[in-house]
Design a protein around this motif. Structure first.
Motif, PDB file in Angstrom:
ATOM      1  N   ALA A 154      44.343  28.974  50.287  1.00  0.00           N
ATOM      2  CA  ALA A 154      43.189  29.164  49.361  1.00  0.00           C
ATOM      3  C   ALA A 154      43.654  28.880  47.859  1.00  0.00           C
ATOM      4  CB  ALA A 154      42.694  30.709  49.497  1.00  0.00           C
ATOM      5  N   MET A 155      44.852  29.483  47.351  1.00  0.00           N
ATOM      6  CA  MET A 155      45.278  29.053  46.097  1.00  0.00           C
ATOM      7  C   MET A 155      45.331  27.545  46.104  1.00  0.00           C
ATOM      8  SD  MET A 155      45.151  31.840  44.377  1.00  0.00           S
ATOM      9  CE  MET A 155      43.787  32.480  45.579  1.00  0.00           C
ATOM     10  N   HIS A 156      46.196  27.023  46.868  1.00  0.00           N
ATOM     11  CA  HIS A 156      46.438  25.417  47.003  1.00  0.00           C
ATOM     12  C   HIS A 156      45.157  24.688  46.677  1.00  0.00           C
ATOM     13  CE1 HIS A 156      49.229  22.239  47.656  1.00  0.00           C
ATOM     14  NE2 HIS A 156      48.390  21.813  48.500  1.00  0.00           N
ATOM     15  N   GLY A 182      54.344  32.758  39.022  1.00  0.00           N
ATOM     16  CA  GLY A 182      53.493  32.895  39.851  1.00  0.00           C
ATOM     17  C   GLY A 182      52.431  31.444  40.309  1.00  0.00           C
ATOM     18  N   GLY A 183      53.568  30.458  40.455  1.00  0.00           N
ATOM     19  CA  GLY A 183      52.993  28.946  40.578  1.00  0.00           C
ATOM     20  C   GLY A 183      52.664  28.777  42.111  1.00  0.00           C
ATOM     21  N   CYS A 184      53.131  29.575  42.810  1.00  0.00           N
ATOM     22  CA  CYS A 184      52.535  29.543  44.384  1.00  0.00           C
ATOM     23  C   CYS A 184      52.806  28.247  45.008  1.00  0.00           C
ATOM     24  CB  CYS A 184      50.897  29.722  44.392  1.00  0.00           C
ATOM     25  SG  CYS A 184      50.229  30.534  45.982  1.00  0.00           S
ATOM     26  N   PHE A 204      58.070  29.497  40.051  1.00  0.00           N
ATOM     27  CA  PHE A 204      58.718  30.707  40.172  1.00  0.00           C
ATOM     28  C   PHE A 204      57.841  31.554  40.866  1.00  0.00           C
ATOM     29  CE2 PHE A 204      60.000  35.150  38.774  1.00  0.00           C
ATOM     30  CZ  PHE A 204      61.489  35.174  39.001  1.00  0.00           C
ATOM     31  N   ASP A 205      58.160  32.439  42.086  1.00  0.00           N
ATOM     32  CA  ASP A 205      57.411  32.996  42.622  1.00  0.00           C
ATOM     33  C   ASP A 205      57.787  34.002  43.519  1.00  0.00           C
ATOM     34  OD1 ASP A 205      54.563  34.093  44.249  1.00  0.00           O
ATOM     35  OD2 ASP A 205      53.613  32.608  43.112  1.00  0.00           O
ATOM     36  N   LEU A 206      57.349  34.882  44.141  1.00  0.00           N
ATOM     37  CA  LEU A 206      57.922  36.113  45.171  1.00  0.00           C
ATOM     38  C   LEU A 206      58.556  35.259  46.499  1.00  0.00           C
ATOM     39  CD1 LEU A 206      54.862  38.498  45.135  1.00  0.00           C
ATOM     40  CD2 LEU A 206      57.208  38.909  43.927  1.00  0.00           C
ATOM     41  N   ARG A 248      46.073  32.005  36.668  1.00  0.00           N
ATOM     42  CA  ARG A 248      45.452  32.835  37.385  1.00  0.00           C
ATOM     43  C   ARG A 248      46.445  33.808  37.785  1.00  0.00           C
ATOM     44  NH1 ARG A 248      41.740  28.292  38.945  1.00  0.00           N
ATOM     45  NH2 ARG A 248      43.670  27.061  39.294  1.00  0.00           N
ATOM     46  N   VAL A 249      47.164  34.351  36.872  1.00  0.00           N
ATOM     47  CA  VAL A 249      48.006  35.606  37.075  1.00  0.00           C
ATOM     48  C   VAL A 249      47.657  36.488  36.203  1.00  0.00           C
ATOM     49  CG1 VAL A 249      50.727  36.137  36.625  1.00  0.00           C
ATOM     50  CG2 VAL A 249      50.124  34.040  37.697  1.00  0.00           C
ATOM     51  N   LEU A 250      47.344  36.369  34.952  1.00  0.00           N
ATOM     52  CA  LEU A 250      47.279  37.604  34.102  1.00  0.00           C
ATOM     53  C   LEU A 250      46.001  38.477  34.517  1.00  0.00           C
ATOM     54  CD1 LEU A 250      47.976  36.564  30.523  1.00  0.00           C
ATOM     55  CD2 LEU A 250      49.667  37.565  32.149  1.00  0.00           C
ATOM     56  N   HIS A 251      44.855  37.799  35.265  1.00  0.00           N
ATOM     57  CA  HIS A 251      43.741  38.427  35.547  1.00  0.00           C
ATOM     58  C   HIS A 251      44.001  39.353  36.912  1.00  0.00           C
ATOM     59  CE1 HIS A 251      42.098  35.338  38.995  1.00  0.00           C
ATOM     60  NE2 HIS A 251      43.296  35.715  39.243  1.00  0.00           N
ATOM     61  N   ASP A 252      45.217  39.413  37.415  1.00  0.00           N
ATOM     62  CA  ASP A 252      45.608  40.378  38.730  1.00  0.00           C
ATOM     63  C   ASP A 252      45.973  41.684  38.120  1.00  0.00           C
ATOM     64  OD1 ASP A 252      45.056  38.204  40.456  1.00  0.00           O
ATOM     65  OD2 ASP A 252      47.132  37.569  40.552  1.00  0.00           O
TER      66      ASP A 252
END
Ligand code: SAM
Length: 349
Positions: A154-156, A182-184, A204-206, A248-252
């Motif tokens: 979905a993010m992609h 959070g670049g997924c 950089f991501d989990l 689309r990271v800060l809105h989380d």
């Protein structure tokens, strides 16, 4: 006395029915009807039903509804995709929205079913929609390979659609290195190296996400490679870069967590570093941009975050020494994306 057509509350009627149209699109996508029609169309309803394994009467109604919504064309030879269905609704195209549509059906729909509770309680509804309570939404997403793959797809798909506008809203050619926090899947990172061939980009991501990125990499691309680094941006050291990207990271996240993240970025920034924030931005009075306002409800049902106005982002950023905030409303197809370029004026600690 019945209302004349010109006096009907057409906006309200459209909104009352909106969910039916969304669900018709979701089901046709889930059944991969647009893929079948791209390969074999035009097709009769009976042939689509046989291919997909569905009832003829149900399939015919679904195809007719999709044709009436402008997703399909109906002729005496049968049903075929419109150009826009071929580009956006088949599952394999570069600009396919299939991943986001399946995410909307399987994940967002059950969450929105609990919008009433979310509004009453002011909090996320993952436990009601999915029967479990995790600490944060990403633990919910990454607990199973299937849900993780669906979220990443979905993010992609949405990132592909917006990446070019994010990459070009500002001239980033003065930066030598960028880190997409959070670049997924790296969709934006790959666009950046195409637009700026000399830019070295790190995603950089989990760890759960980084372990799953190979599936999403473009094949046969002749641009500089993108580097993937795993870690937790609230706890771990951040890779060095001239430009930090938060798309689309800060809105989380709620303000408290944003302060933790921005202070970490601020601490590693050298003079001349910048942050690029890509979000839907609310107008200051929070009354005009309904796509962004509905996205804020989407954040309510599943995160601790929200959409914010330009002034709100500016206040958050300035607290951490980032000045010279600039905003561009790109008017991108799906998003209103605003971007802030922030240069530190103070010397870094
Ligand atoms: N930037 C991408 C885009 O614009 O499409 C993805 C946005 S997605 C809403 C948020 C991303 O932040 C996810 O990829 C998620 O895994 C990542 N993320 C969440 N918490 C994180 C953390 N603590 N450390 C690093 N990445 C994190």
């Amino acid at each position: 006395v019945s209302q004349s057509a010109s006096k009907l509350p057409s906006k309200i009627l459209e909104l009352m029915d909106g969910f039916r149209a969304s669900k018709a699109l979701f089901v046709a996508s889930k059944l991969k009807i647009f893929d079948h029609l791209k390969d074999k169309g035009p097709m009769k309803a009976v042939d689509v039903a046989n291919d997909v394994g569905t009832s003829v009467c149900g399939t015919e109604r679904l195809l007719d509804a999709c044709a009436s919504l402008g997703l399909l064309e109906k002729t005496s030879q049968g049903y075929s995709n419109t150009d826009s269905a071929n580009t956006y609704l088949t599952s394999d195209g570069k600009y396919s929205l299939h991943g986001y549509i399946i995410h909307s059906n399987d994940h967002l729909w059950p969450l929105f079913t609990n919008l009433e509770s979310a509004v009453k309680e002011g909090s996320r509804q993952n436990h009601r929609a999915f029967g479990k309570k995790a600490d944060d939404l990403f633990k919910d997403y990454y607990h199973s390979q299937e849900v993780k793959q669906r979220f990443m797809a979905a993010m992609h798909s949405i990132a592909h659609l917006t990446a070019r506008d994010v990459a070009t809203a500002f001239d980033l050619s003065k930066f030598k290195s960028a880190c997409d926090l959070g670049g997924c899947t790296g969709a934006l990172a790959h666009e950046l190296v195409q637009v700026y061939p000399n830019l070295k980009v790190t995603v950089f991501d989990l760890p759960e996400v980084i372990a799953n990125t190979s599936y999403f990499q473009p094949s046969g691309q002749h641009t500089a490679p993108v580097t993937f680094v795993s870690g937790d941006f609230f706890k771990d050291n951040l890779p060095e870069a001239d430009l930090y990207i938060l798309s689309r990271v800060l809105h989380d996240w709620p303000d408290e967590k944003i302060h933790v993240l921005l202070s970490k970025i601020s601490a590693v920034c050298r003079p001349g570093c910048a942050i690029l924030v890509a979000e839907m931005v609310l107008d200051d009075e929070k009354k005009n941009r309904s796509t962004a306002l509905l996205q804020s409800l989407n954040m309510l049902v599943q995160t601790e975050g929200k959409e914010r106005s330009g002034c709100e982002y500016q206040a958050l950023l300035e607290k951490h020494g980032f000045t010279n905030v600039k905003i561009r409303i790109t008017g991108n197809l799906l998003d209103w994306i605003a971007e802030y370029e922030i240069r530190r004026k103070k010397r870094c600690r």
